[in-house]
Design a protein around this motif. Structure first.
Motif, PDB file in Angstrom:
ATOM      1  N   PRO A   1       0.806  -1.227   0.000  1.00 15.09           N
ATOM      2  CA  PRO A   1       0.000   0.000   0.000  1.00 15.09           C
ATOM      3  C   PRO A   1       0.840   1.279   0.000  1.00 15.09           C
ATOM      4  O   PRO A   1       0.372   2.326  -0.428  1.00 15.09           O
ATOM      5  CB  PRO A   1      -0.827  -0.116   1.291  1.00 15.09           C
ATOM      6  N   HIS A   2       2.100   1.221   0.476  1.00 19.19           N
ATOM      7  CA  HIS A   2       2.913   2.431   0.569  1.00 19.19           C
ATOM      8  C   HIS A   2       3.594   2.781  -0.754  1.00 19.19           C
ATOM      9  O   HIS A   2       3.987   3.920  -0.955  1.00 19.19           O
ATOM     10  CB  HIS A   2       3.959   2.286   1.675  1.00 19.19           C
ATOM     11  N   ARG A   3       3.757   1.789  -1.633  1.00 23.07           N
ATOM     12  CA  ARG A   3       4.325   1.998  -2.971  1.00 23.07           C
ATOM     13  C   ARG A   3       5.639   2.785  -2.929  1.00 23.07           C
ATOM     14  O   ARG A   3       5.843   3.727  -3.678  1.00 23.07           O
ATOM     15  CB  ARG A   3       3.334   2.714  -3.892  1.00 23.07           C
ATOM     16  N   ARG A   4       6.511   2.407  -2.013  1.00 24.49           N
ATOM     17  CA  ARG A   4       7.809   3.067  -1.920  1.00 24.49           C
ATOM     18  C   ARG A   4       8.641   2.761  -3.157  1.00 24.49           C
ATOM     19  O   ARG A   4       8.576   1.681  -3.718  1.00 24.49           O
ATOM     20  CB  ARG A   4       8.543   2.606  -0.664  1.00 24.49           C
ATOM     21  N   ILE A   5       9.451   3.738  -3.547  1.00 25.02           N
ATOM     22  CA  ILE A   5      10.332   3.579  -4.707  1.00 25.02           C
ATOM     23  C   ILE A   5      11.765   3.587  -4.228  1.00 25.02           C
ATOM     24  O   ILE A   5      12.160   4.426  -3.414  1.00 25.02           O
ATOM     25  CB  ILE A   5      10.088   4.708  -5.723  1.00 25.02           C
ATOM     26  N   ALA A   6      12.548   2.634  -4.728  1.00 24.45           N
ATOM     27  CA  ALA A   6      13.967   2.550  -4.389  1.00 24.45           C
ATOM     28  C   ALA A   6      14.781   2.601  -5.677  1.00 24.45           C
ATOM     29  O   ALA A   6      14.351   2.086  -6.713  1.00 24.45           O
ATOM     30  CB  ALA A   6      14.255   1.255  -3.635  1.00 24.45           C
ATOM     31  N   THR A   7      15.948   3.227  -5.597  1.00 27.56           N
ATOM     32  CA  THR A   7      16.837   3.313  -6.747  1.00 27.56           C
ATOM     33  C   THR A   7      18.229   2.861  -6.334  1.00 27.56           C
ATOM     34  O   THR A   7      18.734   3.263  -5.282  1.00 27.56           O
ATOM     35  CB  THR A   7      16.909   4.763  -7.281  1.00 27.56           C
TER      36      THR A   7
END
Length: 198
Positions: free
Chosen positions: A161-167
């Motif tokens: 649900p948080h849809r965090r993005i990591a790079t």
């Protein structure tokens, strides 16, 4: 990722309008309804995309993981206004493919993986915007190959649900892994970049 430029028209188009476009021999993208012509790729870009497709295909098809798509495949990711994007390579997992098989129309599902190979003329801001758009519209992972700098950026989005993005930025000493998107895929970048950067 060959250069993409918006045509001079300010008209908002839909994917249904594309067959009537004047340049039917060139692939096109729609960015929030604005038409962009995808310019033909250089030989170096085309060779790199082909080698990546072969490398991924050996893994994907041997394990029956799903389907790969070429850079001329349009994915209709959003409607009203339409956003239709053409990754250099795309992967859709087997369980997400249409139950009745692929059709002669644009797919309306987001790829699990979108791969872009940078061209010399690509503007960093435009690349960042496209990656953000992929992730916003449901793509789980984006690989951006910068052959000139001999590195790969890996952008991932959580499915929660948080849809965090990591790079993460990988160099020649690192290993490119498929994670949950491409289970079991592991490729030392030094080997892949050696083949791609000639």
């Amino acid at each position: 990722m060959p250069g993409r430029d918006a045509i001079g028209s300010t008209s908002i188009l839909s994917a249904d309008d594309l067959p009537a476009v004047l340049d039917p021999d060139l692939p096109h993208e729609l960015w929030h309804g604005v038409l962009r012509v995808v310019m033909p790729a250089s030989s170096a870009h085309g060779a790199a995309v082909s080698r990546l497709t072969v490398t991924l295909g050996q893994h994907v098809y041997a394990r029956d993981l799903g389907e790969l798509f070429s850079e001329s495949t349009g994915f209709l990711l959003e409607r009203d206004p339409d956003t239709l994007l053409c990754p250099d390579v795309a992967f859709v997992a087997k369980g997400r493919l249409p139950a009745g098989g692929l059709r002669w129309r644009f797919s309306e599902i987001a790829p699990d993986l979108a791969v872009e190979v940078l061209s010399p003329g690509d503007r960093p801001a435009a690349v960042r915007a496209k990656v953000a758009e992929y992730l916003r519209l449901g793509v789980r992972c984006v690989w951006v190959f910068d052959l000139a700098e001999r590195r790969v950026q890996v952008h991932t989005r959580d499915v929660g649900p948080h849809r965090r993005i990591a790079t993460a930025e990988l160099g020649e000493g690192d290993v490119l892994v498929g994670g949950d998107v491409l289970p079991g895929f592991r490729q030392p970048l030094v080997e892949l970049l050696r083949a791609l950067c000639r």
